[in-house]
Design a protein around this motif. Structure first.
Motif, mmCIF file in Angstrom:
data_model
loop_
_atom_site.group_PDB
_atom_site.id
_atom_site.type_symbol
_atom_site.label_atom_id
_atom_site.label_comp_id
_atom_site.label_asym_id
_atom_site.label_seq_id
_atom_site.Cartn_x
_atom_site.Cartn_y
_atom_site.Cartn_z
ATOM 1 N N ARG A 29 3.233 0.456 2.688
ATOM 2 C CA ARG A 29 2.504 -0.570 3.909
ATOM 3 C C ARG A 29 2.535 -1.295 4.220
ATOM 4 N NH1 ARG A 29 2.297 2.224 9.343
ATOM 5 N NH2 ARG A 29 3.569 4.236 8.965
ATOM 6 N N ARG A 88 0.915 -1.232 -0.058
ATOM 7 C CA ARG A 88 0.532 0.516 0.042
ATOM 8 C C ARG A 88 0.884 1.536 0.407
ATOM 9 N NH1 ARG A 88 -3.682 0.182 4.915
ATOM 10 N NH2 ARG A 88 -2.760 2.240 5.541
ATOM 11 N N TYR A 144 8.511 2.588 0.182
ATOM 12 C CA TYR A 144 7.358 3.403 0.685
ATOM 13 C C TYR A 144 6.584 3.364 0.741
ATOM 14 C CZ TYR A 144 11.382 6.898 -0.818
ATOM 15 O OH TYR A 144 12.537 7.672 -0.658
ATOM 16 N N LYS A 165 3.783 -1.665 9.464
ATOM 17 C CA LYS A 165 4.468 -0.803 8.903
ATOM 18 C C LYS A 165 5.737 -1.941 8.252
ATOM 19 C CE LYS A 165 8.913 2.196 9.288
ATOM 20 N NZ LYS A 165 8.562 4.260 10.570
ATOM 21 N N TYR A 174 7.716 7.050 -7.356
ATOM 22 C CA TYR A 174 7.043 6.096 -6.297
ATOM 23 C C TYR A 174 5.844 6.284 -6.578
ATOM 24 C CZ TYR A 174 7.675 8.653 -2.591
ATOM 25 O OH TYR A 174 7.350 9.588 -1.106
ATOM 26 N N TRP A 175 5.178 6.238 -6.488
ATOM 27 C CA TRP A 175 3.828 6.614 -5.813
ATOM 28 C C TRP A 175 3.174 6.129 -4.852
ATOM 29 C CZ3 TRP A 175 4.785 4.118 -10.808
ATOM 30 C CH2 TRP A 175 4.854 4.771 -11.833
ATOM 31 N N ASP A 176 2.277 7.054 -3.904
ATOM 32 C CA ASP A 176 2.114 6.720 -3.094
ATOM 33 C C ASP A 176 0.497 8.067 -3.084
ATOM 34 O OD1 ASP A 176 1.014 6.392 -0.102
ATOM 35 O OD2 ASP A 176 2.682 7.106 0.883
ATOM 36 N N PRO A 177 -0.735 7.402 -2.765
ATOM 37 C CA PRO A 177 -1.543 6.196 -3.174
ATOM 38 C C PRO A 177 -0.762 5.282 -4.231
ATOM 39 C CG PRO A 177 -2.579 7.580 -3.075
ATOM 40 C CD PRO A 177 -1.767 8.339 -2.649
#
Lengths: 388, 388
Positions: B278, B255, B276, B284, B300-303
Motif C-alpha cells: 500500500r 508499504r 502487494y 490502496k 514478496y515481503w509484507d511487512p
C-alpha cells in the motif's frame, strides 16, 4: 459467564452446563471477549467463542452452522449458535488417548445434509499396540444433545505399533468424493518408505472403506492398495486447494524440517531419506535435502514451527486472503498465512505469536471468519473477524 | 587498532591512515572482532574487516582478491588483504550525492584480468534534475593507490527528474556478456509503465553502451530500445542465478510490497498498477495484486523489510546454502536467506536481526565467505564464515 459472582451456588456437573447453555441460547450467544490485532492487510478482532475444551483437535461446520469439535481425550462436542453444548456427543468409538493419540479429526460427508454421516479419525488400540483408524457414523440430534449411530470403522492403519506418537491424522474429501487420510509413521521412520505398511502414508479410500480402482499401487505386489503417496513423517494438517482441487498436506518434520506438500498419486515425499531438518539429536537425516525420484516440498519451515491443522481461506470477510493457506503452529504458538500464487508460496505472514498458546486447528468458516482451536488443557475456540 | 592508548598522538588525516595501513600490511591483517551467531544450519562468526566506511553501497571482488567498495558520497575504496586502503581511488565521476543518490554499484568486467575495466552506477545531475548513469573506466593500480582512467559514460537514464529517490541501481553481467542495469522510477510512479522513459525499468546494454539487436523493444515506435523489462519501482538488488543464468532482482515496494522478480524480456512487473503493498499513506495501490499481462513476483515481503543488495551464494564454506539468495535489509536490519528450489522460494530464514544496523549489500566471496556492507555513517565491511 465470567461475570457470575464467585459465590454463585449453581449446581455443578452436566445439568448446570445445560441450563447455562439454554440460558445462553435464549439470551443470544454469550458475549465474547475480543482482542484486536493488526495484521499486514487487516485489523482483526479475535474473540473467544468457547473455552474449557480439553485439548481440542479439530473443528468442522455442518450445513446449518453447527460446529463439531473433537477433544483429544475422546469427546466430540457441539457448538450451536456459538455456544458450546456441555454434553458430549454419545457413541464415539473408544480411543487410545495417550501421547499424541486420541480423538483426532472430524469431517462431515459432502452429502451430510441428506446422509447425516460424519467421519472421525482417532488412535485405537489393537494387536501390537496402537494405530490410526477412521470411522463413519450417523449423527442423530435431539434438541441440544446428539449421538452417533451406525458407527462403522472403515479404515485401520496396519501394522499397529507400540509408540504413542505420529498418528497424523486429517481427513479430506476430494472433489471426486474419495476420502484422503493422512497417516504418521508412528515413530517407525523406515516404514515411511515401506509400501507394505500404512505408516507415513497418505491413503485414499472410498468413503465406505473400499479401495478405489485407480489408486496408484492397486495391483502392485506387496504394496497396500489404499496408499496414495508415501515418505511422509507426521502430517497433522491437510486441506483441499479450492482453486486446483488438489490435496495439500502440512507435516511435522524433525528439527527444522516442517513441510508443505502437494501429495500426488504414487509419489515419494522422501522421509526419512531426504529432509530439510535434522534429528533432534542434531544428527543429519538420510542423504540431505534432495534425491532423484523424491519430491520437494512446496514450502518448509526451518526452524520448525510445529504446524498442525491447515485450511485454505475461501470466505468473503478478508478478500485479500482468498486462496491463502492458513496453518496453526503448536510450538511457535502462531498462525501462519502462506500466500499461495500459482501453486507456490509467494510470501509468509505470522500472526498472533504467543497470544493464544498452541494453535491446533484452523478453518475457514461459512461466515467468512477464520476459526481456531488452541491445544491447551483449557483449550479455546476462537473467531477471527475484521475489527469493528 | 582499538588497543591504541587514548593519548596516542599520531598525526591525523590521510597520512596516518596510510601509515597504519602499511603497518597492517606488514604485520598481516588487523585482528577482526568476531561475533558468533547460530543460524538454522550453521554456527557462524561475523568479523568486522573494515569500518569507517561512509554509507558504503556496493562491494566487488577482483580476480586477485582485492575488493572494491563504493561509498555513497562518491568515493571508491580498495580493500587489499582484508585491509581498507585509506586513499580513495581517484578519477571517479562526480556524483549527485543527495537523498538516495550518490555512487551506487560497482562491478568488474567479466574480462577484468585482461581489460582492467570496471563499471560504476551512480546518480548524476543534468538537465531537469538528476538520474542514474553508468560509467566504465580502467582501474590503474600503483602500489596501494589506484586511479580510474578512460572514464566513459555508457548509459544515462532519461529523463532526469527533480526527486532524490528511487535511483536503483545494480549492474549485472549476463552470461552472454550483456550488462543489465536496474533503474528506479525516481518517484514518478506512472513512468514505470511508460516505455518512452527509463524510469522503473531494467535495461540491457552492450558494455560499450550500444543497444543489443535482440532487445525486446528494438523497433517499437516510442519505446526506448535499451529496455529489457518494465513496471519496476526501485530495484536496489540484482544478481545472476548461477544455476539458470537468469537475472533476479529485488525491489523496494511501497508499504508491504517488497518484491523478488525474475525479469524476462519485454515483460511488465506491474508497478504502480499491481502491488502487494500500500502507499505509505495507507491508500490502496492501483487495482490490487493481479492483472492480466502483468507478472507476479517470485516472492514478496509484507511487512516490508526494505531489501537492498542481493547475491546467490556459490561458495564452498556453507554447502547447505549453495544456490540460496541472500538479501540485505535496511529497515529490518537483517540478512534474509531465501532457499531457492526449482526457481521458487521454498523457505526464508532471517539472520542477524538488529545486530549490525542496516545491511546494504551482500556478496558471495571467492573465499566462500559471505560479505556484507552496513549502510551507516560508520559503515562496516563484515565477513560471515563458519565459527572456528
Amino acid at each position: 459467564m465470567t461475570d457470575l459472582p464467585a459465590t454463585d451456588v449453581r449446581p455443578r456437573g452436566r445439568r448446570s452446563g445445560a441450563i447455562l447453555t439454554a440460558l445462553a441460547l435464549i439470551t443470544g450467544a454469550a458475549p465474547a471477549a475480543a482482542e484486536t490485532f493488526r495484521t499486514d492487510d487487516y485489523t482483526v478482532d479475535v474473540s473467544t467463542v468457547a473455552s474449557g475444551l480439553e485439548h481440542p483437535w479439530s473443528l468442522a461446520f455442518l450445513p446449518d452452522g453447527t460446529m463439531l469439535v473433537t477433544e483429544r481425550p475422546g469427546r466430540l462436542r457441539l457448538v450451536v449458535d456459538r455456544t458450546l453444548v456441555d454434553a458430549p456427543v454419545s457413541g464415539v468409538p473408544d480411543v487410545y488417548a495417550s501421547g499424541q493419540g486420541g480423538l483426532l479429526d472430524v469431517v462431515p460427508a459432502p452429502d451430510f445434509a441428506d446422509s447425516n454421516l460424519i467421519f472421525l479419525s482417532y488412535a485405537e488400540r489393537g494387536d501390537g499396540g496402537a494405530g490410526t483408524a477412521v470411522a463413519r457414523a450417523r449423527l442423530v440430534r435431539e434438541g441440544m444433545s446428539a449421538r452417533l449411530e451406525d458407527v462403522e470403522v472403515i479404515f485401520r492403519q496396519q501394522p499397529k505399533t507400540t509408540t504413542s506418537r505420529h498418528f497424523g491424522s486429517r481427513l479430506v474429501f476430494a472433489p471426486d468424493g474419495m476420502l484422503f487420510v493422512t497417516l504418521g509413521e508412528r515413530g517407525q521412520r523406515p516404514l515411511a518408505q515401506d509400501l507394505s505398511t500404512h505408516n507415513g502414508k497418505v491413503v485414499r479410500i472410498v468413503p465406505d472403506g473400499s479401495v478405489p480402482d485407480d489408486n496408484p499401487f492397486v495391483g502392485t505386489a506387496g504394496a497396500r492398495p489404499e496408499i496414495w503417496s508415501y515418505g511422509h513423517r507426521n502430517p497433522q494438517g491437510a486441506a483441499l486447494n479450492p482453486e486446483t482441487g488438489e490435496l495439500w498436506t502440512v507435516a511435522h518434520g524433525a528439527r527444522g524440517g516442517d513441510e508443505v506438500n502437494i501429495p500426488k498419486a504414487g509419489r515419494n515425499y522422501g522421509w526419512p531419506v531426504i529432509s530439510y531438518g535434522r534429528h533432534y539429536s542434531g544428527q543429519k537425516i538420510g542423504v540431505g535435502t534432495h534425491k532423484e525420484g523424491m519430491e520437494q516440498p512446496v514450502y518448509y519451515w526451518d526452524p520448525s514451527i510445529a504446524p498442525s491443522g491447515a485450511a485454505f481461506y475461501d470466505g468473503d470477510l478478508f478478500p485479500e486472503w482468498k486462496g491463502d493457506l492458513f496453518v496453526g503452529a503448536l510450538k511457535f504458538q502462531l498462525l501462519s498465512r502462506l500466500d499461495v500464487e500459482d501453486g507456490r508460496v509467494a510470501s509468509e505472514e505470522r500472526m498472533f505469536e504467543g497470544a493464544f498458546g498452541r494453535i491446533r486447528d484452523v478453518r475457514s468458516g461459512p461466515d467468512g471468519a477464520i476459526w481456531l482451536l488452541t491445544d491447551e488443557a483449557n483449550g479455546q475456540l476462537l473467531r477471527v473477524a475484521p475489527a469493528e
